[in-house]
Motif scaffolding. Structure first.
Motif, mmCIF file in Angstrom:
data_model
loop_
_atom_site.group_PDB
_atom_site.id
_atom_site.type_symbol
_atom_site.label_atom_id
_atom_site.label_comp_id
_atom_site.label_asym_id
_atom_site.label_seq_id
_atom_site.Cartn_x
_atom_site.Cartn_y
_atom_site.Cartn_z
ATOM 1 N N LYS A 195 43.984 38.268 8.135
ATOM 2 C CA LYS A 195 43.558 38.483 9.643
ATOM 3 C C LYS A 195 41.494 38.349 9.727
ATOM 4 O O LYS A 195 41.277 38.133 8.353
ATOM 5 N N TYR A 234 53.793 34.619 11.231
ATOM 6 C CA TYR A 234 53.356 33.626 9.984
ATOM 7 C C TYR A 234 52.534 33.919 8.983
ATOM 8 O O TYR A 234 50.618 35.084 9.240
ATOM 9 N N THR A 238 47.184 36.892 12.574
ATOM 10 C CA THR A 238 48.560 36.068 13.161
ATOM 11 C C THR A 238 49.611 37.161 13.402
ATOM 12 O O THR A 238 49.817 38.430 12.012
ATOM 13 N N PRO A 258 47.793 27.885 16.627
ATOM 14 C CA PRO A 258 48.307 28.768 15.718
ATOM 15 C C PRO A 258 48.245 29.878 16.739
ATOM 16 O O PRO A 258 47.370 29.433 18.345
ATOM 17 N N GLU A 259 49.271 31.024 16.534
ATOM 18 C CA GLU A 259 49.206 31.884 17.050
ATOM 19 C C GLU A 259 48.184 33.120 16.813
ATOM 20 O O GLU A 259 48.010 33.337 15.562
ATOM 21 N N VAL A 318 50.545 30.015 7.676
ATOM 22 C CA VAL A 318 49.458 29.836 8.423
ATOM 23 C C VAL A 318 47.519 30.917 8.133
ATOM 24 O O VAL A 318 47.752 31.781 7.513
ATOM 25 N N ARG A 352 54.520 23.057 12.495
ATOM 26 C CA ARG A 352 53.476 23.166 12.178
ATOM 27 C C ARG A 352 52.476 21.754 11.178
ATOM 28 O O ARG A 352 53.275 21.152 11.445
#
Lengths: 323, 323, 323, 323, 323
Positions: free
Chosen positions: D198, D149, D146, D86-87, D154, D18
């Motif tokens: 989110k 994470y 995510t 980022p995921e 994140v 990260r």
């Protein structure tokens, strides 16, 4: 030991380099097609789907070895991704020009000949002439060629004049009248000195019509013959109109079904469809005239025939019909 | 420690090399098929879709170890991509000859035996004989074979004479009458000294007909029996024609539905379809004759019967019927 | 710094090696299922499609670290492809046994616990009993298991007795009566000392029937009640036959639609379909008898009743009916 | 020279780490959504299909450089697979939670800011309320978050409060009333101290009804008005029944078509469907009563009215109707 | 030797670096489109599917060589994945913005020019105006552009003003009136100093209408003319209503079929559909009035005309009609 041979061959091998000594020489690639099955010839979207395999041969001098040094081995099977393979595009493909041949291994001979037999399902576009449907013949082709290499770099030739049919599983829908494999060259207008080689596989097909005769022509003939008896039915009973309307509806269902199976092309219309439309038109007229006659029949008969009708009929039509 | 064994085995392993000592020896690969489910047998496109797994065994002497040296381990599971695996093509596949087996791991035994059990959905083409539909039996096959290796390099044999049915989940549509797994060799005309081995899995199937009896045969029988009573209906009322037309339409809807489920093959036509067409033909005749008779019935009766009809009937037919 | 930890953990890591000290120990993998949505339960092809995620936990001692040495980090997220992950096959899948979980990352704890939560759409085959359709209950399952590792190598256990429903988005078609997650072992006949572990997820479902009551049952009830009044309609007017035929056609359209939504299985037939067929049969009889009676009605009445009919009726039936 | 910069940046770069200095810091990722097109909102399977792109920004301090040292370059475009990204999971996706964004490159700024704009077709599940169909409004969402994470690692935030509409190509079926982009956190019951962030994209949609008014409501109104005139048609002619039956059939075809476009959910039924069913019910009653009355009409009138009917009518109904 | 050249060129080549000397220079990429086939223009989902190839050219100075040093080779074919290729996004794609061009090789010239001709099936969204269907013209476009690189980095230009038609295989459904290839720049509101270049390919299409005239317009004209004769049919016979109802049903089937082929857009309605609806409306009125008149006809004629009707007719209508 195979391992030793493998190491010997692939130690300095670069799969991106064409297998020629002089860079001005073309690689001679010979090609033929073996047909296994005709999956379908879709009239609607004009797609021809066959299942077969290619037999591709070329010479790669970097892959030679002395068989005596390696246990008298004369053949060696390797993954096709570890050697140079010619660029084979299905030029007239519908969707993917480069079929996925990576799973198919190649056979190396000790004199450098490489034999590769990738199989696949090939979807090509095939212009269909539906005029005589369902009693039609069609010609469909598969064109294999190089996409980037000119024929001065990679030169494709056909190794047989006809499609191999050893493993052909006959189709219930199409009879194969004949086939042809031939080499073609094409030149673009822009650059007349550059030409590309391709191998064209032609299949001449004849539709097996028994299914269609039974499910399309026969019912249509039945309906057509019913149309005729509409004229015989007595008008008094009122059945005449409903019989005509019923037949009309049946024909329209029929035509709907036919037009759903046909391509929406306006180049040629199937004769069968034109016939159907014509019979439908006749039927419509029949119903309209029946209603008109019934109307006259049921009118108050006291009124005299109008002057202009009398004139029209007795003078015009009479003269027309030479009475 | 597994890690030490892993390093020991795969330090010098080359997955491209066949696991034999002498390069002239074939690899003996034994194979059988375990059926889990019959997904479908599509009559229309003649595709057989099964779900099952293969049990493949062969000997790879490079993957031997002394179990005493490694914690008495006798088995070791590895990814199938890290070892040599035989080339297994589904020869009579409809689309993809090489199913994707890369996710399935293999089990190594310390004596060098490798056991691999890849599963998958297999789509093969199956010639269907629809003559006795829906009371038909079918035979479908899955043919696994090598595509490139001759039987002198990789030799496939079947390890069981029948399909394993331990995990079979019975199908509601097909009853399995029997199965057979057998080894076959095939030779191409071109090169009679080269032969390829394959393992053929045959499944003998019998359609479970209760669904079709209820939804196809029974409604058809009803309509057929209604056809008979058309002849009994009194012609005066005008119902006779409309009854005939209604039944005719129903039959054509019926036949349409049937022909949509059948392959468009012209090799064999289903007996059931021929029967339906025949009844439809009868019906059409019935309607046509009804109209003709109604026409005669409603005619002006003052006119005498024409001379030629009288002659035809009294002399021709009379003699014909021996009166 | 995360980078230092990453280097520390993965310097000597081999993803092919099971995370156990002694090679005879099994890896203990606990598993549960969290349901997000029921996409569909297709009666026709008997496929159950759910959307959910797995919560998988196991211990990998190679992935331990002292949190004090690394900024007190107790958790570390890594790509699942860079560590060993258990082999999770969806045993009763319809098509792909190994869902693609490579995008889902895993969480490492500093004590070596690994937590992995891959989500996906799972398609399993589900045997459907349609007898009481559309008032039926169904039981569908998802079976997760190892395909190659025996339970001595990788041992799956369920971590919860029921499916997690925290994120469940209720389906408009199915009501979930209950669920169950349980561990099962299975043994093959061939090798009774080898057993495989699997985790079975069961879902008990009840169909929400309001849609079907309104669109299927109600229209059918209407048609059935119309059948009754056919018997009341006066035969003289000729409307009786056409009414009967109309209802018959409607029923056949109805049955067609029903049979298209049902699997073509012959094991169980839906009660509703049997009822429909029965009403259709009654209707056919009604039409046939009406025609017969009309025929008798319109006959020339001068002819006396034939002797055999009189005998049959007056003696046979009379005795039968005890008159 | 770009090459020198590339080497400078990626010499020691590890994409698994990260981009934060202290491992306890979260990466701040800001996100917004730009809508390009609404592909469809399928009522039947409740899937919302949009085409748009994300604008994602975050800070990666490892990717900083002095612009003066490198030709005053302030921007540098790199493949997104060569940096940490980022995921981003589409939490409420129908099938694939991780859209394939690997083709989309990212822009690096010399201060370390990374700007990434991956586009795609997003399929999310959208609960549809069909009560007022086709005059309905719907709310559909896309939730990006995510998956692994926590928000301590994140942290996603929305960079705009509304969806960007610069490139929006208006849909012919849906009018966008408004939109909203907001950040949400969710916590699982199991672990209340862990929360995930989110970004929820909401779209408020209103159906454009002109198509439906013309093809659904108008024909239905026509049929309904025809129902009324059934009551006026003279019963003597026998047309009354056939008119009623024809309308009934038309309505059932109509309802069939409607129910095929609607989800099979039983939660809400469309008012329009209920109305159609009701009219159908009325029609059935009308036909039944017509038959009953015709039956009475054509009966032999010599028989006196039975005693119980007289009592029922003259005493029961009379009192009921206050006569 | 090609191998030596290959090594020379790709020893220090980095595919991530743009082929420019100064990092502030844009790469000049010229582009044109050669059309091979129009697969379809789907009115329903508004998707335009073409099959063609791009001719892309740019200069990569790192790929220069002295032809004299290498056997006078002036051309060299390499895989497109081994060199830098411009980012080519199909901006108005329906699903995938980045077509898969990895199989297509590129041709290097010794002066550094790179020529790349990737082919593919391109699906773009095309707004269709169905007002004059089936006698309509449409304009569809394919927009190729960079997604991430600004025009200061990669500058796209069109090399020809029109689409190349050398290999065009004419479509049976669409006639190409003309085409245009032009360069466009677009700027986002957010950042007016940044602009992106794109190349827009426009195709002007005219529908070939013969198919539609025969299968859509002609049957509709027939039905419309039958509508007219409904008014002529004698009301006494009861055929009038059933004729009207039959035509009404036919029209609704017709309209159903039409609306299934049209997009569900409410922006424009096809004139043909409006006409059909209007005729249907007329028909409904005709049936309703017929029933009303029949009702009056069959009433007991003893009752005098009610006072209000007399007043309405003799005073209201008389004055209205100026009698």
């Amino acid at each position: 030991e195979e391992e030793r041979l493998h190491n010997h061959l692939f130690r300095h091998y670069n799969t991106a380099i064409r297998p020629v000594r002089k860079s001005t020489d073309p690689v001679q690639v010979s090609l033929t097609f073996s047909l296994m099955q005709i999956h379908m010839l879709d009239e609607k979207v004009q797609v021809f789907r066959t299942y077969g395999w290619l037999i591709v041969k070329w010479l790669d001098e970097r892959l030679q070895w002395e068989s005596t040094e390696y246990d008298n081995m004369t053949e060696f099977v390797v993954a096709s991704t570890s050697i140079w393979t010619p660029e084979l595009a299905l030029i007239n493909a519908v969707e993917y020009q480069f079929p996925d041949f990576t799973n198919y291994r190649a056979i190396l001979m000790n004199d450098g000949e490489v034999r590769w037999e990738p199989a696949g399902v090939f979807e090509t576009s095939c212009k269909i002439d539906i005029t005589f449907y369902p009693y039609d013949n069609q010609v469909c082709s598969l064109v294999f060629g190089t996409w980037t290499y000119t024929s001065f770099k990679v030169n494709l030739t056909n190794s047989t004049p006809e499609v191999l049919m050893d493993d052909y599983n006959p189709s219930g829908q199409w009879h194969i009248l004949g086939s042809q494999v031939s080499r073609k060259e094409f030149i673009y207008e822009c650059c007349p000195h550059i030409c590309f080689s391709k191998v064209e596989v032609l299949l001449y097909l004849k539709r097996r019509h028994r299914f269609y005769t039974m499910n399309l022509i026969l019912p249509c003939a039945m309906l057509s013959s019913l149309t005729l008896v509409t004229f015989l039915s007595p008008p008094d009973q009122g059945e005449k109109i409903s019989l005509g309307i019923s037949i009309l509806l049946s024909f329209s269902v029929f035509m709907l079904q036919l037009s759903e199976n046909m391509p929406k092309t306006s180049e040629t219309l199937p004769l069968f469809g034109i016939y159907t439309t014509f019979v439908m038109l006749m039927n419509t007229w029949s119903v309209m005239l029946t209603v008109l006659i019934l109307n006259l029949h049921h009118r108050n008969e006291d009124r005299p025939v109008p002057g202009w009708v009398r004139t029209l009929v007795f003078e015009g039509f009479a003269r027309l019909l030479c009475m």
